[in-house]
Design an enzyme around this catalytic site. Structure first.
Site, PDB file in Angstrom:
ATOM      1  N   ASP A  20      42.111  50.522  23.168  1.00  0.00           N
ATOM      2  CA  ASP A  20      43.441  50.206  22.644  1.00  0.00           C
ATOM      3  C   ASP A  20      44.482  50.411  23.736  1.00  0.00           C
ATOM      4  OD1 ASP A  20      45.777  49.946  21.238  1.00  0.00           O
ATOM      5  OD2 ASP A  20      45.574  51.849  20.145  1.00  0.00           O
ATOM      6  N   ASP A  24      48.347  51.304  18.971  1.00  0.00           N
ATOM      7  CA  ASP A  24      48.471  51.085  17.519  1.00  0.00           C
ATOM      8  C   ASP A  24      47.173  51.433  16.766  1.00  0.00           C
ATOM      9  OD1 ASP A  24      46.814  49.017  18.191  1.00  0.00           O
ATOM     10  OD2 ASP A  24      48.043  47.420  17.321  1.00  0.00           O
ATOM     11  N   ASP A  28      42.459  46.101  21.911  1.00  0.00           N
ATOM     12  CA  ASP A  28      43.179  44.861  22.233  1.00  0.00           C
ATOM     13  C   ASP A  28      42.828  44.375  23.638  1.00  0.00           C
ATOM     14  OD1 ASP A  28      44.641  46.577  23.922  1.00  0.00           O
ATOM     15  OD2 ASP A  28      46.059  47.027  22.296  1.00  0.00           O
ATOM     16  N   ASP A  97      33.576  33.836  20.977  1.00  0.00           N
ATOM     17  CA  ASP A  97      32.881  33.683  19.716  1.00  0.00           C
ATOM     18  C   ASP A  97      33.391  32.402  19.063  1.00  0.00           C
ATOM     19  OD1 ASP A  97      31.398  34.526  17.316  1.00  0.00           O
ATOM     20  OD2 ASP A  97      31.596  36.524  18.177  1.00  0.00           O
ATOM     21  N   ASP A 205      28.612  31.553  15.885  1.00  0.00           N
ATOM     22  CA  ASP A 205      28.375  32.312  14.663  1.00  0.00           C
ATOM     23  C   ASP A 205      27.613  31.489  13.620  1.00  0.00           C
ATOM     24  OD1 ASP A 205      29.404  34.875  13.314  1.00  0.00           O
ATOM     25  OD2 ASP A 205      29.950  33.352  11.841  1.00  0.00           O
ATOM     26  N   GLU A 263      23.764  31.942  17.182  1.00  0.00           N
ATOM     27  CA  GLU A 263      23.373  33.014  16.258  1.00  0.00           C
ATOM     28  C   GLU A 263      22.748  32.357  15.039  1.00  0.00           C
ATOM     29  OE1 GLU A 263      25.011  36.681  13.544  1.00  0.00           O
ATOM     30  OE2 GLU A 263      25.830  34.665  13.413  1.00  0.00           O
ATOM     31  N   HIS A 335      27.572  44.063  16.484  1.00  0.00           N
ATOM     32  CA  HIS A 335      28.563  44.585  15.532  1.00  0.00           C
ATOM     33  C   HIS A 335      28.068  44.510  14.088  1.00  0.00           C
ATOM     34  CE1 HIS A 335      28.911  40.309  15.652  1.00  0.00           C
ATOM     35  NE2 HIS A 335      29.601  40.325  14.533  1.00  0.00           N
ATOM     36  N   ASP A 336      26.896  43.923  13.856  1.00  0.00           N
ATOM     37  CA  ASP A 336      26.341  43.807  12.504  1.00  0.00           C
ATOM     38  C   ASP A 336      25.162  44.750  12.270  1.00  0.00           C
ATOM     39  OD1 ASP A 336      28.097  41.705  11.945  1.00  0.00           O
ATOM     40  OD2 ASP A 336      26.674  40.192  12.630  1.00  0.00           O
TER      41      ASP A 336
HETATM   42  C1  NOJ Z   1      27.872  36.659  11.604  1.00  0.00           C
HETATM   43  C2  NOJ Z   1      28.774  37.652  12.263  1.00  0.00           C
HETATM   44  O1  NOJ Z   1      28.090  38.292  13.305  1.00  0.00           O
HETATM   45  C3  NOJ Z   1      29.252  38.602  11.197  1.00  0.00           C
HETATM   46  O2  NOJ Z   1      29.935  39.710  11.721  1.00  0.00           O
HETATM   47  C4  NOJ Z   1      30.105  37.826  10.234  1.00  0.00           C
HETATM   48  O3  NOJ Z   1      30.471  38.662   9.156  1.00  0.00           O
HETATM   49  C5  NOJ Z   1      29.377  36.606   9.678  1.00  0.00           C
HETATM   50  N1  NOJ Z   1      28.639  35.880  10.675  1.00  0.00           N
HETATM   51  C6  NOJ Z   1      30.361  35.651   9.070  1.00  0.00           C
HETATM   52  O4  NOJ Z   1      31.144  35.057  10.057  1.00  0.00           O
END
Ligand code: NOJ
Length: 580
Positions: A20, A24, A28, A97, A205, A263, A335-336
């Site tokens: 950051d 905030d 960023d 992305d 994505d 992806e 991140h998932d």
């Molecule tokens: C895959 C992304 O990696 C995920 O974070 C997102 O929630 C879904 N696609 C929907 O865009």
């Protein structure tokens, strides 16, 4: 250079939690720019930024309301250009992305589309009337029985016109209708705009969801499920290869030095080969999911212990399937996904060794490795105490739905602790100060308290850290062609504790041995004669090199990489076809 990405390592930044710059509490672009030297020290080749476009942030930026701007929370277009230049100055590339299966419901395209049935953009999304014989809004009147990936039905009724729109993800993420050529052309124009600005490619994505079976039939309702299984009707759909080839022609043809990554949840090896066969001009590599589902039971929220043999079977099948044609991404984290050291390693006593082992095994496979921010420090899952600690829409929606349909809240929470995406989303741990050096403000999600011991500053100063091990792995890919280009042979496939494989390229062979356990073990090295006198090139323990190669004792979470170079030319000639 052609296919430069085979010799490259990608680093994923999830901007909200990286650094950051303005205090905030949210990461960023200024923060990212200030940390680029850290990435250069690590040695990565490509930086992939999760979405930074204007967004209501319903799904942390994967709900985009303007594809050609920067969300003020993250910065400005000027700051983006400065970041891009700074990345390029350091010899790295920048990948954006691309989220075009859906937009935000606040995107002007959707705002127009929902305005009236006759709007010129109506057909840019999937609008359907209520199920035949039912009234819009009645329970069960949705056009079909599909469930959203974020819980609830995949349809939302829009009061203005009395019709429903399709959203495979949240109700604020309406699916674009790729059947409509205007949609496709608008997306391609936007992609060209970013490439003209200088970006080096896209991570796309859920790109294998964009072609749907247009009749949108009901899906099969599996036991215990509230909704029909829609996957057969939108994963690798009927026109998917046509769309991706068109995208290639319209956007990428004639441009050099780019990288395209699809992806693809649910993709099979056979489909992946089609997507990534260079002759077909589709994509450079896929991001598949099978190996990160290996510890799921009946559903995504049903954690099971890892069975190493299953993991080896999955990754081995992908290695074999893409051996001759095609290319894969290699990842444990993003991140998932929960943090891999907590998931497949040991985030207690053996955290450092197991993090190094996991990195070693992954990076020595054939494919392009991805490092997710903090993985190179061995960051762990977070100690979430209550549902109030979570921020992720998928986790929160699941909790609400499961509890409202009778599940025990404690059990739901226990599963979230293990598998929630928020485990990956706690702030990057830069140092041991109050907010881990991530922000001077209040972080939008709590910092993991273990940053006192696990942080970049400490690891940079310690040659024996996870960070420096990752740095060596990257260097190895850059300097040893067998890592990028060698073929792959799984060894000891049935062993429950040891992950072992060999790589071979020209006259070089590599042997990777990894004890996925806190218990020591001794293995009989397959084809031991071949490895006699091998050079140990990477390890996570000090190794006494005096013993032979026939039987090797591996300590808890020990990983080793050996190399032999045949003086007589190709090992293929010397060993396989002419063993003398
Ligand atoms: C895959 C992304 O990696 C995920 O974070 C997102 O929630 C879904 N696609 C929907 O865009």
């Amino acid at each position: 250079m052609q296919q430069w990405w085979k010799e490259s390592v990608v680093y994923q930044i999830w901007p909200r939690s990286f650094a950051d710059g303005d205090g905030d509490g949210i990461g960023d672009l200024g923060g990212i720019t200030s940390r680029l030297d850290y990435l250069a020290t690590l040695g990565v080749d490509v930086v992939w930024l999760s979405p930074i476009y204007p967004s209501p942030q319903d799904d942390a930026g994967y709900d985009i309301s303007d594809y050609q701007d920067i969300d003020p929370t993250f910065g400005s277009v000027e700051q983006f250009d400065a970041l891009l230049a700074a990345v390029h100055e350091r010899g790295m590339k920048l990948v954006m992305d691309l989220v075009v299966n859906h937009t935000s419901d606040e995107h002007p395209w959707f705002v127009e589309s929902r305005a009236s049935k006759g709007n010129p953009k109506r057909n840019w999304y999937w609008w359907r009337p209520a199920r035949e014989g039912m009234n819009a809004g009645d329970p069960g009147a949705e056009p079909n029985n599909w469930g959203s990936i974020f819980s609830g039905p995949a349809w939302e009724l829009d009061e203005t016109t009395g019709e429903y729109y399709l959203h495979l993800f949240s109700r604020k993420q309406p699916d674009l209708n790729w059947e409509n050529p205007e949609v496709r052309q608008a997306v391609y124009a936007m992609m060209r705009w970013w490439l003209d600005r200088g970006v080096d490619g896209f991570r796309m994505d859920v790109i294998n969801f964009i072609s749907k079976v247009t009749s949108l039939p009901d899906g099969h309702v599996h036991d215990g499920s509230l909704y029909g299984d829609a996957m057969p009707y939108f994963v690798d759909g009927p026109r998917i290869h046509e769309f991706i080839q068109e995208m290639h022609r319209e956007v990428f043809a004639g441009r050099e030095g780019l990288i395209t990554v699809g992806e693809m949840p649910g993709v099979t090896v056979e489909e992946a080969r089609l997507y990534t066969d260079p002759a077909r001009r589709e994509l450079d590599m896929v991001f598949q999911f099978e190996h990160v589902q290996v510890d799921h039971g009946e559903t995504r929220w049903d954690p099971r212990p890892l069975r190493l043999r299953d993991l080896k079977a999955i990754l081995g099948r992908w290695q074999a399937g893409l051996a001759k044609v095609g290319w894969n991404s290699l990842y444990w984290n993003n991140h998932d996904q929960p943090r891999v050291v907590s998931r497949f390693g040991d985030d207690g006593e053996h955290r450092v060794r197991s993090a190094k082992l996991l990195g070693t095994v992954l990076h020595l496979h054939r494919g392009t490795p991805y490092i997710y921010q903090g993985e190179e420090l061995g960051m762990t899952n977070a100690p979430f105490a209550s549902i109030d600690d979570f921020r992720d829409i998928q986790s929160l929606n699941h909790y609400a739905e499961a509890v409202s349909t009778g599940a025990d809240p404690k059990a739901v929470l226990a599963a979230l602790r293990v598998l929630s995406r928020d485990n990956a989303r706690t702030p990057m741990q830069w140092d041991d100060t109050e907010n881990a050096g991530f922000t001077t403000g209040t972080p939008w999600i709590a910092v993991n308290p273990n940053h006192k011991g696990i942080n970049a500053q400490t690891e940079l100063a310690d040659e024996d850290s996870v960070f420096h091990h990752y740095r060596r792995l990257i260097e190895l890919r850059h300097t040893e062609p067998a890592v990028a280009h060698g073929d792959f042979r799984m060894l000891l496939a049935d062993h429950e504790q040891v992950y072992a494989f060999a790589r071979r390229y020209g006259s070089t062979e590599l042997l990777v041995l990894a004890n996925f356990s806190g218990e020591p073990t001794t293995i009989e090295v397959p084809d031991a004669g071949r490895w006699q006198g091998a050079e140990l090139i990477l390890a996570n323990y000090a190794v006494d090199a005096t013993g032979g190669m026939r039987h090797l004792a591996l300590r808890p979470w020990e990983a080793r990489v050996y190399r032999v170079r045949s003086p007589l030319g190709s090992t293929k000639d010397n060993i396989v076809t002419n063993p003398s």
